[in-house]
Design an enzyme around this catalytic site. Structure first.
Site, PDB file in Angstrom:
ATOM      1  N   HIS A  35      42.668  -4.955  13.080  1.00 40.86           N
ATOM      2  CA  HIS A  35      42.535  -4.457  11.700  1.00 40.86           C
ATOM      3  C   HIS A  35      41.650  -5.374  10.836  1.00 40.86           C
ATOM      4  O   HIS A  35      40.665  -4.897  10.260  1.00 40.86           O
ATOM      5  CB  HIS A  35      43.937  -4.224  11.107  1.00 40.86           C
ATOM      6  CG  HIS A  35      43.942  -3.989   9.649  1.00 40.86           C
ATOM      7  ND1 HIS A  35      43.352  -2.879   9.072  1.00 40.86           N
ATOM      8  CD2 HIS A  35      44.449  -4.715   8.620  1.00 40.86           C
ATOM      9  CE1 HIS A  35      43.502  -2.956   7.757  1.00 40.86           C
ATOM     10  NE2 HIS A  35      44.157  -4.053   7.450  1.00 40.86           N
ATOM     11  N   HIS A  61      42.677 -11.538   5.287  1.00 36.25           N
ATOM     12  CA  HIS A  61      43.286 -10.878   4.123  1.00 36.25           C
ATOM     13  C   HIS A  61      44.785 -10.616   4.250  1.00 36.25           C
ATOM     14  O   HIS A  61      45.460 -10.489   3.236  1.00 36.25           O
ATOM     15  CB  HIS A  61      42.539  -9.588   3.762  1.00 36.25           C
ATOM     16  CG  HIS A  61      42.906  -8.388   4.595  1.00 36.25           C
ATOM     17  ND1 HIS A  61      42.429  -8.185   5.868  1.00 36.25           N
ATOM     18  CD2 HIS A  61      43.721  -7.335   4.337  1.00 36.25           C
ATOM     19  CE1 HIS A  61      42.920  -7.053   6.345  1.00 36.25           C
ATOM     20  NE2 HIS A  61      43.719  -6.516   5.450  1.00 36.25           N
ATOM     21  N   ASP A  62      45.309 -10.503   5.458  1.00 36.74           N
ATOM     22  CA  ASP A  62      46.744 -10.235   5.607  1.00 36.74           C
ATOM     23  C   ASP A  62      47.543 -11.466   6.048  1.00 36.74           C
ATOM     24  O   ASP A  62      48.735 -11.347   6.344  1.00 36.74           O
ATOM     25  CB  ASP A  62      46.972  -9.095   6.616  1.00 36.74           C
ATOM     26  CG  ASP A  62      46.802  -7.717   5.970  1.00 36.74           C
ATOM     27  OD1 ASP A  62      47.060  -7.591   4.751  1.00 36.74           O
ATOM     28  OD2 ASP A  62      46.410  -6.778   6.684  1.00 36.74           O
ATOM     29  N   GLU A  65      50.200 -12.437   3.257  1.00 40.77           N
ATOM     30  CA  GLU A  65      51.177 -11.361   3.065  1.00 40.77           C
ATOM     31  C   GLU A  65      52.056 -11.137   4.299  1.00 40.77           C
ATOM     32  O   GLU A  65      53.254 -10.903   4.172  1.00 40.77           O
ATOM     33  CB  GLU A  65      50.410 -10.075   2.727  1.00 40.77           C
ATOM     34  CG  GLU A  65      51.232  -9.028   2.036  1.00 40.77           C
ATOM     35  CD  GLU A  65      50.368  -7.834   1.625  1.00 40.77           C
ATOM     36  OE1 GLU A  65      49.454  -8.026   0.806  1.00 40.77           O
ATOM     37  OE2 GLU A  65      50.604  -6.739   2.152  1.00 40.77           O
ATOM     38  N   ASP A  66      51.475 -11.204   5.465  1.00 37.71           N
ATOM     39  CA  ASP A  66      52.201 -10.767   6.667  1.00 37.71           C
ATOM     40  C   ASP A  66      52.525 -11.858   7.676  1.00 37.71           C
ATOM     41  O   ASP A  66      53.180 -11.588   8.680  1.00 37.71           O
ATOM     42  CB  ASP A  66      51.393  -9.675   7.384  1.00 37.71           C
ATOM     43  CG  ASP A  66      51.341  -8.385   6.576  1.00 37.71           C
ATOM     44  OD1 ASP A  66      52.220  -8.199   5.724  1.00 37.71           O
ATOM     45  OD2 ASP A  66      50.430  -7.578   6.798  1.00 37.71           O
ATOM     46  N   ASP A 122      39.615  -2.495   3.193  1.00 37.00           N
ATOM     47  CA  ASP A 122      40.990  -2.336   3.678  1.00 37.00           C
ATOM     48  C   ASP A 122      41.436  -0.880   3.544  1.00 37.00           C
ATOM     49  O   ASP A 122      42.001  -0.296   4.472  1.00 37.00           O
ATOM     50  CB  ASP A 122      41.911  -3.259   2.859  1.00 37.00           C
ATOM     51  CG  ASP A 122      43.292  -3.429   3.463  1.00 37.00           C
ATOM     52  OD1 ASP A 122      43.432  -3.327   4.707  1.00 37.00           O
ATOM     53  OD2 ASP A 122      44.240  -3.672   2.692  1.00 37.00           O
TER      54      ASP A 122
HETATM   55 ZN    ZN Z   1      44.917  -4.781   5.607  1.00 32.62          ZN
END
Ligand code: ZN
Length: 187
Positions: A35, A61-62, A65-66, A122
């Site tokens: 991704h 980018h994630d 957050e993840d 995204d």
């Molecule tokens: Zn994403």
């Protein structure tokens, strides 16, 4: 090697490591790293983006957050510019999902140019996945709602790359295919 290429390759390796145990929600449980790689490719190939900070931020980018990645870690490894873009596009996971979605719409007009590019890529990638390789446990309604929410966010973002805006519109136009795909899947 140029500093730009070095930054991008280090970001790709860092993200691959951080996401090494993560999978996408599609039926095939695609490795998660596909991704962020898709975002970087959309930015470079479809958006003509050549700014290494933006590409590196897209790859990362994630991570906040993840995964178990802290802002300070990104500052140390990639510098404050990259870390700030990643931070800008990260939802606060301590908030409820509905509130996070509302905040993305609210914050869209104030995003920096780099954050707009990452967020736009995204949403493009997510809508494409939603149409052709969707989260397998999501209902048709939930997928349709995702399309509409993504458009609300994108419509409020400043215009910084018309080619990517056009790609988003194309991806959004595939919302109608969800129904057909869903029916075909059920039959
Ligand atoms: Zn994403």
């Amino acid at each position: 090697m140029s500093a730009s290429l070095n930054l991008i390759l280090r970001a790709a390796a860092f993200a691959a490591h951080k996401h090494r145990d993560d999978r996408r929600k599609d039926l095939a449980a695609t490795p998660y790293i596909n991704h962020p790689l898709a975002l970087a490719q959309v930015l470079a190939e479809e958006g003509g983006v050549e700014d290494a900070v933006t590409i590196a931020a897209a790859l990362l980018h994630d991570t906040i957050e993840d995964t178990q990645t802290r802002y300070e870690e990104l500052v140390e490894a990639f510098g404050v510019e990259v870390a700030d873009v990643v931070m800008e596009v990260s939802d606060d996971k301590t908030l409820a999902a509905a509130q996070r979605k509302r905040l993305q719409v609210e914050h869209a007009p104030g995003l920096s140019s780099r954050a707009v590019l990452v967020k736009l890529a995204d949403k493009i990638c997510n809508l494409r996945d939603m149409a052709s390789n969707p989260p397998h446990q999501w209902t048709l309604q939930r997928r349709k709602d995702y399309f509409d929410w993504a458009r609300q966010v994108v419509e409020r973002m400043p215009h910084v790359n018309e080619r990517l805006r056009a790609r988003f519109d194309e991806a959004y136009a595939r919302q109608g295919e969800l129904e057909r795909g869903h029916d075909a899947h059920r039959n």
